[in-house]
Design a protein around this motif. Structure first.
Motif, PDB file in Angstrom:
ATOM      1  N   SER A   1      40.039  34.595  45.562  1.00 47.89           N
ATOM      2  CA  SER A   1      40.877  34.017  44.520  1.00 47.89           C
ATOM      3  C   SER A   1      40.773  34.872  43.265  1.00 47.89           C
ATOM      4  CB  SER A   1      40.458  32.573  44.221  1.00 47.89           C
ATOM      5  OG  SER A   1      39.124  32.535  43.729  1.00 47.89           O
ATOM      6  N   ILE A   2      41.753  34.727  42.401  1.00 47.08           N
ATOM      7  CA  ILE A   2      41.811  35.493  41.154  1.00 47.08           C
ATOM      8  C   ILE A   2      41.850  34.504  40.008  1.00 47.08           C
ATOM      9  CG2 ILE A   2      43.107  37.183  39.800  1.00 47.08           C
ATOM     10  CD1 ILE A   2      44.394  38.103  42.441  1.00 47.08           C
ATOM     11  N   GLY A   3      41.029  34.738  38.995  1.00 49.57           N
ATOM     12  CA  GLY A   3      41.009  33.857  37.834  1.00 49.57           C
ATOM     13  C   GLY A   3      41.247  34.608  36.547  1.00 49.57           C
ATOM     14  N   GLY A   4      41.994  33.994  35.648  1.00 47.28           N
ATOM     15  CA  GLY A   4      42.152  34.553  34.303  1.00 47.28           C
ATOM     16  C   GLY A   4      43.360  35.429  34.103  1.00 47.28           C
ATOM     17  N   PHE A   5      44.204  35.615  35.144  1.00 47.15           N
ATOM     18  CA  PHE A   5      45.398  36.451  34.991  1.00 47.15           C
ATOM     19  C   PHE A   5      46.588  35.519  34.783  1.00 47.15           C
ATOM     20  CE2 PHE A   5      48.871  39.257  36.387  1.00 47.15           C
ATOM     21  CZ  PHE A   5      48.564  40.403  35.680  1.00 47.15           C
ATOM     22  N   ASP A   6      46.842  35.176  33.523  1.00 46.58           N
ATOM     23  CA  ASP A   6      47.933  34.266  33.208  1.00 46.58           C
ATOM     24  C   ASP A   6      48.308  34.463  31.746  1.00 46.58           C
ATOM     25  OD1 ASP A   6      45.785  33.133  31.876  1.00 46.58           O
ATOM     26  OD2 ASP A   6      45.559  31.478  33.287  1.00 46.58           O
ATOM     27  N   GLY A   7      49.164  33.594  31.234  1.00 43.68           N
ATOM     28  CA  GLY A   7      49.543  33.673  29.835  1.00 43.68           C
ATOM     29  C   GLY A   7      50.447  34.858  29.539  1.00 43.68           C
ATOM     30  N   THR A   8      50.494  35.225  28.267  1.00 47.27           N
ATOM     31  CA  THR A   8      51.379  36.289  27.797  1.00 47.27           C
ATOM     32  C   THR A   8      50.598  37.327  27.012  1.00 47.27           C
ATOM     33  OG1 THR A   8      53.263  34.777  27.662  1.00 47.27           O
ATOM     34  CG2 THR A   8      53.415  36.815  26.410  1.00 47.27           C
ATOM     35  N   LEU A   9      50.813  38.582  27.345  1.00 47.78           N
ATOM     36  CA  LEU A   9      50.225  39.697  26.610  1.00 47.78           C
ATOM     37  C   LEU A   9      51.201  40.122  25.516  1.00 47.78           C
ATOM     38  CD1 LEU A   9      48.181  42.058  26.244  1.00 47.78           C
ATOM     39  CD2 LEU A   9      49.542  43.317  27.926  1.00 47.78           C
TER      40      LEU A   9
ATOM     41  N   ASP B   1      45.075  46.692  27.208  1.00 44.12           N
ATOM     42  CA  ASP B   1      44.528  46.060  28.406  1.00 44.12           C
ATOM     43  C   ASP B   1      45.508  45.033  28.947  1.00 44.12           C
ATOM     44  OD1 ASP B   1      42.144  47.423  28.370  1.00 44.12           O
ATOM     45  OD2 ASP B   1      41.097  45.922  27.179  1.00 44.12           O
ATOM     46  N   LEU B   2      45.885  45.181  30.183  1.00 39.22           N
ATOM     47  CA  LEU B   2      46.690  44.170  30.859  1.00 39.22           C
ATOM     48  C   LEU B   2      45.798  43.107  31.476  1.00 39.22           C
ATOM     49  CD1 LEU B   2      49.384  43.128  32.045  1.00 39.22           C
ATOM     50  CD2 LEU B   2      48.983  44.635  34.003  1.00 39.22           C
ATOM     51  N   VAL B   3      44.648  43.532  31.959  1.00 38.91           N
ATOM     52  CA  VAL B   3      43.760  42.655  32.720  1.00 38.91           C
ATOM     53  C   VAL B   3      42.402  42.664  32.044  1.00 38.91           C
ATOM     54  CG1 VAL B   3      42.864  42.130  34.997  1.00 38.91           C
ATOM     55  CG2 VAL B   3      44.991  43.397  34.787  1.00 38.91           C
ATOM     56  N   HIS B   4      42.204  41.754  31.117  1.00 38.64           N
ATOM     57  CA  HIS B   4      40.917  41.689  30.428  1.00 38.64           C
ATOM     58  C   HIS B   4      40.317  40.300  30.626  1.00 38.64           C
ATOM     59  CE1 HIS B   4      37.839  42.961  27.657  1.00 38.64           C
ATOM     60  NE2 HIS B   4      37.970  41.819  27.013  1.00 38.64           N
TER      61      HIS B   4
ATOM     62  N   LEU C   1      37.411  48.157  37.830  1.00 39.58           N
ATOM     63  CA  LEU C   1      38.800  48.593  37.956  1.00 39.58           C
ATOM     64  C   LEU C   1      39.758  47.512  37.461  1.00 39.58           C
ATOM     65  CD1 LEU C   1      41.043  50.469  39.018  1.00 39.58           C
ATOM     66  CD2 LEU C   1      40.728  49.439  41.262  1.00 39.58           C
ATOM     67  N   LEU C   2      39.513  46.279  37.882  1.00 37.44           N
ATOM     68  CA  LEU C   2      40.408  45.187  37.538  1.00 37.44           C
ATOM     69  C   LEU C   2      40.554  45.039  36.029  1.00 37.44           C
ATOM     70  CD1 LEU C   2      42.058  42.846  38.740  1.00 37.44           C
ATOM     71  CD2 LEU C   2      40.007  41.428  38.581  1.00 37.44           C
ATOM     72  N   ASN C   3      39.497  45.277  35.296  1.00 31.35           N
ATOM     73  CA  ASN C   3      39.535  45.105  33.847  1.00 31.35           C
ATOM     74  C   ASN C   3      39.767  46.412  33.096  1.00 31.35           C
ATOM     75  OD1 ASN C   3      38.787  42.158  32.978  1.00 31.35           O
ATOM     76  ND2 ASN C   3      37.584  42.612  34.814  1.00 31.35           N
ATOM     77  N   ARG C   4      40.215  47.447  33.825  1.00 31.26           N
ATOM     78  CA  ARG C   4      40.560  48.709  33.166  1.00 31.26           C
ATOM     79  C   ARG C   4      42.012  49.098  33.463  1.00 31.26           C
ATOM     80  NH1 ARG C   4      36.702  47.421  31.016  1.00 31.26           N
ATOM     81  NH2 ARG C   4      34.862  48.618  30.371  1.00 31.26           N
ATOM     82  N   ILE C   5      42.867  48.131  33.764  1.00 25.12           N
ATOM     83  CA  ILE C   5      44.292  48.392  33.962  1.00 25.12           C
ATOM     84  C   ILE C   5      45.002  48.225  32.619  1.00 25.12           C
ATOM     85  CG2 ILE C   5      46.374  47.764  35.218  1.00 25.12           C
ATOM     86  CD1 ILE C   5      44.126  48.951  36.928  1.00 25.12           C
ATOM     87  N   HIS C   6      45.744  49.257  32.221  1.00 30.02           N
ATOM     88  CA  HIS C   6      46.462  49.235  30.950  1.00 30.02           C
ATOM     89  C   HIS C   6      47.967  49.199  31.183  1.00 30.02           C
ATOM     90  CE1 HIS C   6      43.260  50.891  27.942  1.00 30.02           C
ATOM     91  NE2 HIS C   6      42.873  49.812  28.580  1.00 30.02           N
ATOM     92  N   PHE C   7      48.653  48.605  30.212  1.00 30.70           N
ATOM     93  CA  PHE C   7      50.119  48.637  30.174  1.00 30.70           C
ATOM     94  C   PHE C   7      50.544  49.443  28.958  1.00 30.70           C
ATOM     95  CE2 PHE C   7      54.129  47.145  28.455  1.00 30.70           C
ATOM     96  CZ  PHE C   7      54.965  47.258  29.551  1.00 30.70           C
ATOM     97  N   LEU C   8      51.594  50.245  29.141  1.00 29.99           N
ATOM     98  CA  LEU C   8      52.132  51.050  28.047  1.00 29.99           C
ATOM     99  C   LEU C   8      53.634  51.176  28.226  1.00 29.99           C
ATOM    100  CD1 LEU C   8      51.900  53.145  25.667  1.00 29.99           C
ATOM    101  CD2 LEU C   8      51.587  54.889  27.435  1.00 29.99           C
TER     102      LEU C   8
END
Length: 669
Positions: A207-215, A224-227, A308-315
């Motif tokens: 399962s995945i937790g914490g990936f929601d809301g709006t950046l 950070d996309l995934v922090h 890795l999961l917490n080092r994905i960036h959006f640009l």
């Protein structure tokens, strides 16, 4: 089993036999009469037997994380000569491959007739207490102690309700070997019954937790996309064959990018991802049209995946991005069929003033001290797509690491002409038009060029290309040392700020060796006499303009090059505490000049060298006077008359040594 019994003189043989049969049953004894002389002897042997455990063998399976499962629901107990197990004990233990997560438990059914019930450490059968128990954790045996209510039927039912449970998701799949023994309370114990439990692993769904809301982000900002997001998968040590997928599912456009932030042990080479030097994934895609897909291998352990999961960036690097809200979907599979529920996060981009960008300002510049200023990077470029001028903007150039006193950054003017940079006072012009002013350029004050409304990308770029570095000052207190890092930033006057760009400058410092003068020839020492000064008029000089200082700042070394013996001594002759005088404290090996501590020494005994190390208070005059006070003597009553030859060198604080000078000592007796 049998037990011999003997009568006492006060008990008749018939009475004894009746008593035995009454206690053990008519079929439990046999007798034999023996006569010895006039005496009759009765031998009685019991025919009691040990309890028997049946149908407790073979292998049973247990599915990981299932409820407690009976070890053998068909086990039997037989004890033909005991109506109960009062004082008896059943012991169940795991004898092979036990885990700390293993449990041996009694499965409670209830208190109805024929049911086993458990309350605390009490066991009942049909609601009647029959035993107490303890243990059953890990490799600790489960011990069940019976009372007088424990009939054969109750004990058999209890054995069938003894169960096994495994609490961990981290598989310990080695089969457990379980053994049971049963004692009947009459001194007899069953043979050991053995059963194997095979633990069956079941893949847990991740399962995945914490990936929601709006950046909330802005144009041109890498964020950070995934922090703070986590993957939960209780039974996986690695994710070989799994995938981590990021997809822009709504409103993606050219300029949207998903990428790995290389930091904190995470690095990328080509399409390979490494954590602390170990490659654990490959990836493809990463824009609006192509999902960012990570394919995992056997080294994709939990810590690497979390990093890795917490080092994905959006640009979004577009100059005019759409304000439509993006949606990013995160999917994960563990490689063993487990697939997490997809998670979604929105991205809202605010268009902002584009930051100016500096490019081609990188690499290393080699610079020789005391040469003319050298351009840092004449190929550097400046780009700002939405700026017509840089009014109020600033170009800042600073020496951020290893700066020395003589370091300078400055604008190097050109001959006047179109597209050329010229300087007048603190004004800088481009093609003859003033575009700004400047100040600073030393280690403590960065070079700051402030632009006016006449500036544009071309003039700012040319200004950057004309920045140079120099060092024309020899400072003994702060000599050039270590590569300089030159950092440059540019602001556009409208809130836009460039990223920091860096250049390394390697300075080759100039340092000429110290020279020892008037130190030559021969001197004679008389055996048994006082210490002899080796050369009282020697001098020392440094072509750089003064001896460098520092702590330690330098050292004099005196050593033998030809012949020495055990009684030879090299030392410093003390002359008092007055001005210009050398004083030596032999107890602490400290050296003073005019009453001021200037260093310490190691006395040269036998063939050992004399070494004098100076501190920051040692002036050139002090060092020279110490050199003049170096002496030789011998503690031997009959020293060898073979001449001694000495070599003397001085090494300054920059590590540069003088050429050795030599002196010969003749020995007179």
């Amino acid at each position: 089993m049998s037990k011999p019994l003997r009568p006492t003189s006060s008990v008749r043989l018939g009475q004894l036999l009746a008593r035995v049969r009454a206690g053990l049953g008519q079929g439990a004894v046999r007798r034999r009469r023996l006569r010895q002389g006039g005496t009759e002897r009765l031998e009685v042997r019991t025919l009691l037997t040990a309890p028997v455990i049946g149908n407790f063998a073979g292998t049973t399976g247990y599915v990981e994380n299932a409820p407690t499962q009976p070890i053998d629901a068909d086990a039997t107990i037989n004890d033909s000569d005991s109506p109960d197990f009062d004082g008896g004990q059943m012991v169940v233990r795991i004898t092979a491959n036990a885990s700390s997560f293993d449990r041996l438990e009694i499965i409670s059914q209830g208190n109805a007739a024929g049911q086993i019930g458990v309350a605390g450490n009490q066991v009942s059968f049909g609601g009647v207490p029959i035993a107490t128990f303890d243990g059953g954790t890990g490799s600790t045996r489960l011990a069940i102690n019976f009372n007088g209510n424990a009939s054969v039927a109750a004990v058999e039912k209890l054995l069938r309700q003894v169960g096994f449970k495994y609490l961990s998701d981290i598989e310990s799949l080695a089969p457990r070997t379980l053994q049971v023994t049963l004692s009947d309370g009459d001194g007899f114990t069953s043979a050991t019954a053995t059963k194997t439990v095979s633990v069956i692993s079941v893949n847990d769904v991740p399962s995945i937790g914490g990936f929601d809301g709006t950046l909330e982000t802005s144009e041109g900002i890498r964020q950070d996309l995934v922090h703070g997001v986590q993957i939960f998968d209780a039974d996986k040590s690695n994710y070989d064959g799994g995938q981590l997928v990021f997809t822009i599912t709504q409103n993606g456009e050219v300029g949207d990018q998903l990428m790995v932030n290389q930091s904190d042990g995470l690095s990328v080479q080509g399409n390979q991802v490494f954590y602390r030097g170990q490659q654990f994934a490959t990836f493809t895609g990463g824009d609006a049209a192509h999902p960012l897909v990570f394919s995992l291998n056997q080294y994709a352990f939990g810590n690497a995946m979390q990093k890795l999961l917490n080092r994905i960036h959006f640009l979004n690097d577009s100059d005019a991005p759409s304000t439509a809200e993006r949606t990013v979907k995160l999917e994960f599979s563990d490689g063993d069929g487990g697939v997490a529920e997809p998670q979604f996060r929105n991205i809202r981009i605010a268009p902002i003033n584009d930051n100016p960008r500096i490019a081609n300002f990188l690499g290393t510049l080699d610079y020789q001290q005391f040469t003319p200023p050298k351009l840092l990077d004449y190929n550097a470029t400046v780009v700002d797509p939405d700026e017509t001028n840089f009014d109020g903007g600033q170009l800042i150039v600073r020496i951020s690491e290893n700066a020395a006193t003589g370091d300078r950054v400055s604008i190097l003017p050109e001959a006047a002409g179109a597209g050329k940079i010229t300087i007048s006072g603190n004004e800088v012009s481009f093609g003859g038009v003033v575009i700004g002013t400047f100040n600073g350029g030393t280690p403590g004050a960065p070079l700051v060029v402030t632009f006016n409304a006449n500036s544009n990308s071309a003039s700012v770029q040319r200004t950057l290309q004309r920045i140079g570095f120099s060092n024309n000052v020899f400072d003994h207190f702060d000599p050039p040392s270590g590569p300089r890092t030159i950092k440059v930033t540019l602001s556009d006057g409208d809130g836009g700020q460039s990223s920091v760009v860096s250049k390394t400058v390697v300075v080759d410092p100039v340092n000429e060796p110290t020279v020892i003068n008037q130190f030559a020839g021969r001197v004679t020492y008389t055996a048994g006499g006082p210490a002899k000064l080796i050369d009282y008029d020697a001098t020392i000089s440094d072509p750089d303009g003064g001896l460098p200082v520092g702590d330690p700042m330098g050292e004099i070394i005196v050593r033998y090059t030809q012949f020495s013996e055990a009684g030879d001594r090299l030392t410093i002759a003390s002359e008092g505490t007055g001005a210009g005088k050398v004083q030596v404290d032999s107890a602490t090996s400290q050296v003073y000049f005019g009453g001021l501590l200037i260093g310490r020494y190691d006395q040269g005994s036998g063939s050992s060298r004399l070494r004098i190390v100076f501190n920051a208070d040692a002036t050139q005059a002090a060092i020279q006077r110490v050199l003049q006070r170096i002496s030789y003597f011998s503690v031997s009553d009959t020293p060898s008359t073979t001449p001694r030859q000495l070599a003397v060198t001085f090494k300054d604080s920059l590590g540069t040594s003088s050429k050795p000078v030599y002196k010969t000592i003749d020995i007179a007796t």
